[in-house]
Design an enzyme around this catalytic site. Structure first.
Site, PDB file in Angstrom:
ATOM      1  N   GLY A  17      83.363   8.160  61.047  1.00 50.13           N
ATOM      2  CA  GLY A  17      83.380   9.355  61.858  1.00 50.13           C
ATOM      3  C   GLY A  17      82.699  10.546  61.204  1.00 50.13           C
ATOM      4  O   GLY A  17      82.499  11.568  61.844  1.00 50.13           O
ATOM      5  N   ARG A  48      75.260  -2.423  60.499  1.00 53.94           N
ATOM      6  CA  ARG A  48      74.310  -1.438  60.999  1.00 53.94           C
ATOM      7  C   ARG A  48      75.092  -0.499  61.916  1.00 53.94           C
ATOM      8  O   ARG A  48      76.182  -0.845  62.385  1.00 53.94           O
ATOM      9  CB  ARG A  48      73.203  -2.127  61.794  1.00 53.94           C
ATOM     10  CG  ARG A  48      72.315  -3.016  60.928  1.00 53.94           C
ATOM     11  CD  ARG A  48      71.126  -3.518  61.732  1.00 53.94           C
ATOM     12  NE  ARG A  48      70.340  -4.466  60.965  1.00 53.94           N
ATOM     13  CZ  ARG A  48      69.436  -4.111  60.040  1.00 53.94           C
ATOM     14  NH1 ARG A  48      69.220  -2.832  59.771  1.00 53.94           N
ATOM     15  NH2 ARG A  48      68.756  -5.026  59.388  1.00 53.94           N
ATOM     16  N   THR A  98      77.555   3.161  66.886  1.00 56.69           N
ATOM     17  CA  THR A  98      77.530   4.428  67.634  1.00 56.69           C
ATOM     18  C   THR A  98      77.147   5.599  66.732  1.00 56.69           C
ATOM     19  O   THR A  98      77.034   6.712  67.211  1.00 56.69           O
ATOM     20  CB  THR A  98      78.919   4.727  68.241  1.00 56.69           C
ATOM     21  OG1 THR A  98      79.859   4.760  67.172  1.00 56.69           O
ATOM     22  CG2 THR A  98      79.318   3.661  69.231  1.00 56.69           C
ATOM     23  N   ASP A 144      90.236   3.341  70.484  1.00 55.07           N
ATOM     24  CA  ASP A 144      90.198   3.091  69.063  1.00 55.07           C
ATOM     25  C   ASP A 144      91.646   3.120  68.602  1.00 55.07           C
ATOM     26  O   ASP A 144      92.135   4.123  68.128  1.00 55.07           O
ATOM     27  CB  ASP A 144      89.391   4.227  68.426  1.00 55.07           C
ATOM     28  CG  ASP A 144      88.852   3.830  67.073  1.00 55.07           C
ATOM     29  OD1 ASP A 144      89.110   2.701  66.634  1.00 55.07           O
ATOM     30  OD2 ASP A 144      88.180   4.672  66.451  1.00 55.07           O
ATOM     31  N   SER A 147      91.036  -5.108  62.289  1.00 52.18           N
ATOM     32  CA  SER A 147      89.590  -5.305  62.212  1.00 52.18           C
ATOM     33  C   SER A 147      89.093  -5.192  60.768  1.00 52.18           C
ATOM     34  O   SER A 147      88.402  -6.069  60.251  1.00 52.18           O
ATOM     35  CB  SER A 147      88.915  -4.270  63.110  1.00 52.18           C
ATOM     36  OG  SER A 147      87.548  -4.209  62.859  1.00 52.18           O
TER      37      SER A 147
END
Lengths: 502, 502
Positions: free
Chosen positions: B173, B200, B203, B261, B269
């Site tokens: 972020g 990669r 967003t 999220d 994850s």
């Protein structure tokens, strides 16, 4: 600028735009991994999910493609100059995320969400997120707010000359439960207005509109519908021409493939449509059974309370009746076979299925008691009188005549095979879900003559080799599919020696 | 039988099959409104979402089409005989519905769901339903079960010669937070193995793999990766060749467009991937700030506990460090600009961004303390020593040499424009999200030379007309998009008279 191209792919209720991967605008357009874009042409704007195309024969790099339905919604001609913009988040986005996060939403939030859904600004994935979030937590106040928002999103019907407009709705899951086609003529014969709009089948082998279409035209516009109701007090038409709840159509298109069916959503869906249709009085038929939508008395009681709470709050006089949902109603499953059963009841024929007749009378009786003159239990007797006297049959013929002849003559599918019992016994249960699936595979409702003719019902004795039901189909491929599924498991449970149930 | 045809449309991680509406198999295939079919050829089977095609130029009625990725997964040649079957419900379907209904699932259920997701048997809509259902209610035991299921679904890496394998992860972020490229050479110079696989950008304007690719090749296979780590103790490669968590790739592809999220999903994850990568010790960098992923100290504390609980249960030694997430780190945003900052720090240049240097040292210090010899606070001093002495720089050059030269020479985008302050004052805040979006629109990371060069940071005084930052782009379209968004709002808040913050 990109030239607009219509892409001959159907994407239903989701707006989908296509862009060549070789298009220089691509990277900027797909920039946030959001997968959504805004398509602009002049003052027109449309939000769509973006798919990338690698084959220039499908879409050249200087073009922007829209799927069939999206192209129609956009309303521009092929070759028009269009451009892409970054998607402005739908104005309800915050509300959606609050709901996903488990918070309670107010009515303004639901109105914003329903407006965005009705205008195809949500992707399928966003609609699924909304449905699951609502399914996981929803207060009764929220169910009411959602119902109101959905009712107001559609084009409402108004019946200014009728202080009482009645309707019925069955929450479904039981094949053959075609009571509306008997209840409407009874109630109309009594003189209460009952302008019935019905859906076509989505996952079932026949909707009321499919079955009525065997007997009469069901695609009438709103003006014609008003004329018919003015003259015959009732009608049985397809609701597709009247956008009573456009948001619900989108919700259903995602709910069905997901196979989720939450109570709150069901209540909002049904009551918003009835409200938008201008109904004032409503009877809800709630079949309860092991393979029906509602499977226990506790479930039924809770759902009934929710219907009553929301119905009352939006000004609908509402009665819920619990009915037996343990097996299919009548003998036919599929448009032609169900129409046969309906007419047998209306014509008072000896071979009319007694269960379909009795259920229809009970429902018609409840509805007739909305008439102050019949309050306190006189409805059922009046319904029986109208049916037995032939008044209901005459009313049905009047309605059929006013709606016009069916678009094509439908006859029973000529391919047929009997599914037989493999041992002696008594029919203990019939799996409604499985029978519906077999009838559906046989081609119903797309082939109106396809379906299942039940030759035994629960409680009937049967001997090994005797038929349980007959599959009918119009086409070879469907016929084989249906027979294959029936061979895996017939959906019938036969127990004992045929004399006593176990 | 239908002939197999490859359709040049990309549908990513969702399997999509195309069938002509004129195909006689259509109605039976789409029979349950489920929108899913099974495609069969010989012993091959594949579950796909079904789209209908009206244009015979795209798909003739006797063909079955598969989208690009679906065709590749199916692995049959064009023209093969295929047929359709009704979709067998995925074996995890019951578990999915139980989760949607709000129930707690056991590990076997999560394993079945993750297996179906990893093998592309879920539609996007089903994946969304799973994510939202998990987001609405998930116990810590379930988070642990999900993590285990996801870790085991991938191809694991093993480092049999190394009892300690370290890694770091930043929960993201914050643009420019490219500490991995400084931490890896420091830690490797010390001698602790740190085989870093990075993603990669999805967003964001640059992932570590995008930025490292400015300096060296990052696409190395597993064998070469082992050789590099054996020789240099560290590497900085793209993780795409190693399928550490195939289910997570699918989940992310739906999560991102939905912009949801959830904490539990994030923990599962990250930790499943680290576990699958063979890490034994892990430092998590958690930036906290008003426009970061984690926005409050309370949030951070709760998330840290969850990381520690799950990490401990799956045998990962794990430390969480909270860092300042109030503004971008370093000066550059975008691959070339971030690579410039990284090398400035490693080369101990006077113009090296001090914040990037200090954060990297703190993280490297925490990791070095996994070495028993450095426990109790000696890590930071050792990290500083390795950086100041040039040992880290030499290690970085060694790693770059072993990975090979970058695939192309990337230089700073020649199109540039300064965004200036419109009044005198002091920079009060920088919106990380907005700056990332502007850099992304400018073309980063697809154009490595695109991005933003920050000329003022929080606390800096600025006068009207003086630059806040400079936008760089390689291409005209992107340049205009980025300048347009910056003109709407710069992302900077400048207050006061430039002497005192308000």
């Amino acid at each position: 600028m990109l030239r607009l191209k219509r892409i001959g792919i159907s994407t239903g209720r989701e707006n989908v735009a296509f862009l060549s991967r070789a298009c220089p605008t691509y990277r900027a357009a797909a920039f946030e991994g959001q997968g959504k874009v805004e398509v602009l042409a002049g003052s027109k704007r449309l939000v769509a999910t973006l798919d990338l195309v690698d084959d220039p024969a499908i879409l050249p790099p200087d073009c922007l493609g829209l799927s069939e339905e999206t192209f129609a919604r956009f309303g521009q001609v092929e070759g028009s100059d269009t451009r892409l913009d970054h998607p402005h988040p739908p104005k309800s986005r915050e509300g959606l995320h609050a709901k996903i996060a488990g918070r309670e939403l107010d009515e303004a939030c639901f109105r914003a969400i329903i407006d965005d859904i009705a205008h195809h600004r949500y992707s399928k994935v966003e609609v699924a997120a909304f449905l699951v979030a609502c399914g996981s937590f929803m207060t009764t106040a929220e169910t009411l707010a959602l119902t109101r928002a959905m009712a107001d999103a559609g084009e409402g019907l108004h019946w200014p000359d009728a202080p009482v407009v009645v309707d019925k709705h069955c929450i479904g899951g039981i094949p053959g439960n075609r009571t509306s086609m008997i209840v409407v003529p009874i109630v109309a014969a009594h003189g209460l207005p009952m302008p019935k709009t019905s859906s076509r089948a989505i996952t079932s082998p026949a909707g009321t509109a499919d079955t009525m279409e065997v007997l009469a035209n069901v695609e009438v516009d709103l003006n014609r519908m008003r004329e018919i109701v003015a003259e015959a007090k009732g009608c049985l038409v397809w609701g597709g021409h009247v956008k009573l709840s456009p948001a619900d159509d989108v919700l259903i298109s995602v709910e069905r493939p997901l196979n989720i069916d939450t109570r709150e959503q069901m209540v909002a869906s049904i009551l918003s449509k009835k409200k938008a249709a201008g109904s004032t009085h409503l009877v809800i038929d709630m079949p309860v059974g092991p393979s029906a939508k509602v499977r226990s008395a506790e479930d039924a009681a809770r759902l009934r309370k929710l219907f009553e709470y929301v119905g009352d709050a939006i000004g609908l006089t509402l009665r819920v009746t619990i009915s037996d949902g343990s097996q299919p109603v009548g003998r036919g499953i599929g448009p032609v076979l169900e129409a046969r059963d309906v007419m047998a009841v209306l014509e008072n024929r000896a071979d009319a299925p007694p269960d379909l007749r009795e259920r229809s009378l009970a429902l018609a009786g409840r509805i007739l008691e909305f008439d102050p003159a019949l309050r306190g239990g006189a409805g059922m007797a009046r319904a029986r009188e109208l049916l037995d006297s032939g008044a209901a049959l005459r009313q049905m013929h009047r309605i059929m005549e006013l709606q016009g002849p069916p678009p094509r003559v439908a006859t029973l599918g000529s391919l047929s095979r009997e599914v037989v019992a493999d041992h002696d016994g008594r029919v203990m249960s019939i799996d409604c879900y499985r029978l519906a699936r077999i009838a559906r595979l046989a081609g119903a409702p797309f082939d109106p003559g396809a379906g299942i003719d039940l030759l035994r019902k629960v409680g009937d004795p049967v001997q090994a080799g005797e038929p349980l039901y007959r599959i009918h189909a119009e086409r070879e491929v469907e016929f084989r599919f249906a027979c294959g599924l029936a061979a895996e498991a017939s959906g019938y449970t036969v127990n004992g020696n045929g004399k006593e149930p176990l």
